[in-house]
Write an enzyme that holds these catalytic residues in place. Structure first.
Site, PDB file in Angstrom:
ATOM      1  CE  LYS A 154      -1.424   2.281   3.511  1.00 49.22           C
ATOM      2  NZ  LYS A 154      -2.058   3.065   4.579  1.00 49.22           N
ATOM      3  CG  ASN A 155       2.785   2.461   3.513  1.00 48.40           C
ATOM      4  OD1 ASN A 155       1.654   2.940   3.519  1.00 48.40           O
ATOM      5  ND2 ASN A 155       3.358   1.999   4.616  1.00 48.40           N
TER       6      ASN A 155
ATOM      7  NE  ARG B 180      -2.825  11.921   9.477  1.00 46.64           N
ATOM      8  CZ  ARG B 180      -2.718  13.152   9.958  1.00 46.64           C
ATOM      9  NH1 ARG B 180      -2.060  14.054   9.275  1.00 46.64           N
ATOM     10  NH2 ARG B 180      -3.274  13.480  11.101  1.00 46.64           N
TER      11      ARG B 180
ATOM     12  CB  CYS C  37      -4.089   6.464  10.964  1.00 50.18           C
ATOM     13  SG  CYS C  37      -4.555   4.895  10.233  1.00 50.18           S
TER      14      CYS C  37
ATOM     15  CG  ASP D 243       3.616   1.600   9.123  1.00 54.48           C
ATOM     16  OD1 ASP D 243       3.182   2.419   9.951  1.00 54.48           O
ATOM     17  OD2 ASP D 243       3.567   1.799   7.894  1.00 54.48           O
TER      18      ASP D 243
ATOM     19  CB  ILE E 166       8.154   7.390  13.843  1.00 51.45           C
ATOM     20  CG1 ILE E 166       9.381   6.478  13.645  1.00 51.45           C
ATOM     21  CG2 ILE E 166       7.763   8.077  12.535  1.00 51.45           C
ATOM     22  CD1 ILE E 166      10.618   7.178  13.180  1.00 51.45           C
TER      23      ILE E 166
END
Length: 419
Positions: free
Chosen positions: A22-23, A92, A116, A306, A328
């Protein structure tokens, strides 16, 4: 609203095919806005965020068509530069339309992003970088309004903090700028490299992707391309952790261990047996004692934020105590109170979760608060005693493709139902 119902106490064993990342997919799909022709992307995961991206691209005028796991996007038909609130609020990553639109069309109006709720994640670095390239930007009424006379100008840009999104946005914008752009303190994630490879296939001139210094020599136009999305390292890590927690085994196929080395190192420290191959990773925890491990998140090549929630869940069921330190995001322990509802022995001290020996985990009704938190609750539900109900699973649908089907194939008792 859908929820997962999980009957705990099952082991996991079998094979799972890893989806596209996805990223990586999100910025790459938005990169199609830079091209004046058709781009064909394969290994695209069917996720809620991808559906949102598809809708946003169509709103901007792009032609978007699915063919299996292939998405064909024609950027030649793009005729709008407004990314509206009703779509951007859902994700986002929608802010990644900003760089491509202002670079190709000289203007963009992009709503401030949603997604999120795991920290402020301001867009200041994106804006400052584009301003360095000559864009005039103001933020009012919830929108980022950007304009440039002519083309963006190449510039040397030092990002005050490592930001994956800002690196992606500025990298895309710089491909069509006049002159050379240097991004210093750039993010080094594998997804950045995948985006750069896609842009290079479109005709961009980029060197240094995957390091903290990226150089881009702008070109006048980009063409469509063909590109395969890299495997999802976070999905891979999630299934490896699931098998470790359940005392089982799993073979993750169609993945890449190079992008997951910090996670593999920590899994080996848990006492798991791992075998890595060019496109698969095998984990075996049968008959082995699961040991707690200390984790500290960091930008790539450090331990990925993540995977923090999944390892928090792992430490809950492991022997011994360990700490999880999040560097982070400032608000990424919202899964901890939900794990505590299931009996987890965790306490928070600032940006650190201290996980102690947990005697018993019992199923409970819990609430997903973000994408990776939802994964940690699902994994814990698989190993807990009794029934666990996970609410608000639209979060998990944002980033995991058919997670319940893949877990069921490994032996988990998990079902989706409408509440």
């Amino acid at each position: 609203m859908d929820q997962f119902v999980i009957q705990g106490g099952t082991s996991l064993a079998g094979e799972v095919t890893i989806s596209g990342a996805k990223n990586a997919a999100l910025p790459i799909l938005f990169a199609a806005l830079l091209a004046d022709g058709k781009s064909t992307f394969t290994n695209v995961p069917r996720l809620r965020d991808i559906v949102t991206t598809e809708a946003l691209l169509k709103t901007l005028g792009a032609s978007v068509n699915w063919q299996g796991d292939t998405l064909v996007i024609d950027g030649a038909t793009v005729d709008k530069t407004l990314a509206p609130y009703d779509l951007v609020k859902q994700m986002r990553a929608s802010v990644l339309t900003l760089g491509p639109l202002v670079a190709r069309f000289g203007e963009a109006q992009v709503s401030l992003p949603g997604g999120c709720a795991i920290g402020a994640r301001p867009v200041d670095i994106h804006i400052q970088g584009l301003e360095r390239m000559g864009a005039q930007i103001n933020v009012e009424n919830g929108y980022i309004n950007a304009k440039v006379n002519g083309r963006l100008k190449g510039a040397e840009i030092f990002m005050e903090m490592v930001s994956v999104g800002a690196t992606e946005n500025l990298l895309m914008a710089a491909t069509l700028a006049d002159g050379k752009t240097v991004l210093e303190n750039a993010a080094c994630e594998p997804e950045i490299t995948d985006l750069a490879n896609c842009l290079i296939a479109m005709g961009a001139k980029i060197t240094g992707a995957g390091t903290n210094r990226i150089e881009i020599e702008g070109v006048e136009r980009l063409a469509g391309c063909e590109h395969r999305i890299l495997p999802d390292r976070i999905e891979t890590g999630t299934f490896l952790v699931a098998a470790a927690m359940a005392g089982g085994e799993v073979l993750c196929k169609m993945t890449d261990f190079h992008s997951l080395e910090p996670v593999i190192e920590k899994l080996r420290a848990t006492n798991a047996l791992l075998e890595v191959h060019d496109n698969s990773i095998y984990l075996d925890m049968r008959g082995r004692e699961l040991k707690a491990v200390n984790i500290k998140t960091a930008p790539h090549p450090g331990f990925p934020t993540d995977m923090q929630a999944q390892f928090t869940a792992l430490n809950v069921v492991a022997n011994g105590s360990a700490t999880i330190t999040e560097t982070i995001f400032e608000n990424r322990f919202m899964h901890v109170p939900e794990l505590q509802r299931m009996g987890a022995n965790i306490r928070l001290e600032g940006n650190t979760a201290i996980c102690g020996d947990t005697k018993t985990l019992s199923g409970a009704q819990v609430m997903a608060t973000d994408l990776r938190a939802s994964a940690s609750l699902i994994l814990t539900g698989i190993v807990a005693q009794g029934e666990t109900i996970v609410d608000r699973i639209y979060h998990v649908d944002r980033g995991y493709e058919r997670i319940e089907d893949k877990l069921s194939a490994l032996g988990a008792n998990i079902k989706r139902r409408s509440s």
